[in-house]
Design a protein around this motif. Structure first.
Motif, PDB file in Angstrom:
ATOM      1  N   ALA A 142       0.910  -0.964   0.492  1.00  0.00           N
ATOM      2  CA  ALA A 142       0.029   0.079  -0.253  1.00  0.00           C
ATOM      3  C   ALA A 142       0.868   1.324   0.203  1.00  0.00           C
ATOM      4  N   VAL A 145       2.083   1.666  -3.338  1.00  0.00           N
ATOM      5  CA  VAL A 145       2.004   2.515  -4.484  1.00  0.00           C
ATOM      6  C   VAL A 145       1.015   3.845  -4.164  1.00  0.00           C
ATOM      7  N   GLY A 146       1.493   3.777  -3.337  1.00  0.00           N
ATOM      8  CA  GLY A 146       1.022   5.484  -2.825  1.00  0.00           C
ATOM      9  C   GLY A 146       1.876   6.313  -2.771  1.00  0.00           C
ATOM     10  N   LEU A 149       1.617   6.705  -6.841  1.00  0.00           N
ATOM     11  CA  LEU A 149       0.280   7.785  -7.548  1.00  0.00           C
ATOM     12  C   LEU A 149       0.926   9.000  -7.431  1.00  0.00           C
ATOM     13  N   ASP A 155      -5.363   9.812 -10.156  1.00  0.00           N
ATOM     14  CA  ASP A 155      -6.494   9.922  -9.319  1.00  0.00           C
ATOM     15  C   ASP A 155      -6.888   7.606  -9.137  1.00  0.00           C
ATOM     16  N   PRO A 156      -6.589   7.370  -7.545  1.00  0.00           N
ATOM     17  CA  PRO A 156      -7.103   5.860  -7.768  1.00  0.00           C
ATOM     18  C   PRO A 156      -7.463   5.103  -8.133  1.00  0.00           C
ATOM     19  N   SER A 157      -9.384   6.653  -8.823  1.00  0.00           N
ATOM     20  CA  SER A 157     -10.150   6.069  -8.586  1.00  0.00           C
ATOM     21  C   SER A 157      -9.902   5.773 -10.067  1.00  0.00           C
ATOM     22  N   ALA A 172      -3.359  -2.327  -3.102  1.00  0.00           N
ATOM     23  CA  ALA A 172      -4.422  -1.722  -4.175  1.00  0.00           C
ATOM     24  C   ALA A 172      -5.112  -1.585  -3.176  1.00  0.00           C
ATOM     25  N   ARG A 173      -6.313  -2.059  -2.517  1.00  0.00           N
ATOM     26  CA  ARG A 173      -7.831  -1.649  -1.949  1.00  0.00           C
ATOM     27  C   ARG A 173      -7.714  -0.753  -1.174  1.00  0.00           C
ATOM     28  N   GLU A 174      -7.014  -0.905  -0.053  1.00  0.00           N
ATOM     29  CA  GLU A 174      -6.494   0.509   0.387  1.00  0.00           C
ATOM     30  C   GLU A 174      -6.380   1.714   0.241  1.00  0.00           C
ATOM     31  N   HIS A 175      -6.219   1.987  -1.067  1.00  0.00           N
ATOM     32  CA  HIS A 175      -6.859   2.884  -2.575  1.00  0.00           C
ATOM     33  C   HIS A 175      -7.800   3.051  -3.251  1.00  0.00           C
ATOM     34  N   ILE A 177      -8.030   0.652  -5.305  1.00  0.00           N
ATOM     35  CA  ILE A 177      -7.962   0.207  -6.732  1.00  0.00           C
ATOM     36  C   ILE A 177      -8.370  -1.306  -6.853  1.00  0.00           C
TER      37      ILE A 177
END
Length: 215
Positions: A142, A145-146, A149, A155-157, A172-175, A177
């Motif tokens: 996480a 990944v952060g 980004l 944008d994580p979305s 990824a899910r923590e963001h 994603i």
């Protein structure tokens, strides 16, 4: 149709097990640590060693010696005992041709990851290669990944992760994603499905459809 595709390295872009495990076996031998069985070795491929090794080597006391011996062997050549999986370069080329941005997010220390991606001949595809620091400053997927980004102002979305282990999915899910599973990698049976990767691709070529690319 995410704009940013974030790829794990080991077990996703390349088969790096030969170099990693040879260096790890050397490190165990010089530190009088008993060798591991093949399944346990496979489970070690991906997550940071400083979190996964202590229970296997008798605690924290031997960790500095094991890590030092591993990094000496790995950095002196073992890191380049790795091969890009068939079809990976084609997927990356299709993504670039489609205007996607690409990044690497790996738990491997970044000082190793950058030259490895270059060695694989893939560096030209990626906007950034993000990894852990040698002192464990990005100890989770996480955090890596952060960092990716933030570097890209993404944008994580509008991103998707592609990885072969559960920590890729969870990181990824923590963001927020989603994660596409690299079923050709080092994940144990059922691991990616249980973590919630969707879809799970059996071969890199299947990413073309999963990621909405044009081959």
């Amino acid at each position: 149709m995410a704009d940013l595709l974030i790829f794990d390295l080991d077990g996703t872009l390349s088969d790096s097990a030969p170099g990693i495990l040879a260096a790890l076996r050397h490190a165990f031998a010089v530190n009088d640590v008993a060798p591991l069985d093949p399944r346990t070795e496979q489970a070690l491929l991906g997550p940071p060693f400083y979190t996964s090794l202590p229970p296997l080597i008798g605690g924290e006391s031997k960790l500095p010696g094991v890590l030092a011996a591993y990094r000496e062997a790995y950095g002196s050549g073992g890191m380049f005992d790795t091969t890009a999986y068939d079809g990976v370069a084609d997927v990356l080329a299709a993504a670039r041709a489609g205007g996607r941005r690409l990044a690497v997010a790996t738990s491997k220390p970044e000082p190793y990851a950058v030259p490895i991606v270059e060695h694989l001949g893939l560096s030209g595809f990626f906007d950034t290669v993000g990894g852990d620091t040698l002192d464990g400053g990005r100890a989770t997927k996480a955090l890596v990944v952060g960092e990716v980004l933030a570097r890209l102002g993404a944008d994580p979305s509008d991103a998707v992760m592609i990885g072969d282990r559960e920590h890729d999915v969870y990181g990824a899910r923590e963001h927020g994603i989603p994660c596409v599973g690299a079923g050709w990698g080092y994940g144990l049976p059922g691991e990616l499905a249980e973590a919630g990767a969707d879809p799970i691709c059996a071969h890199p070529s299947e990413l073309v459809t999963a990621l909405g690319l044009v081959a």
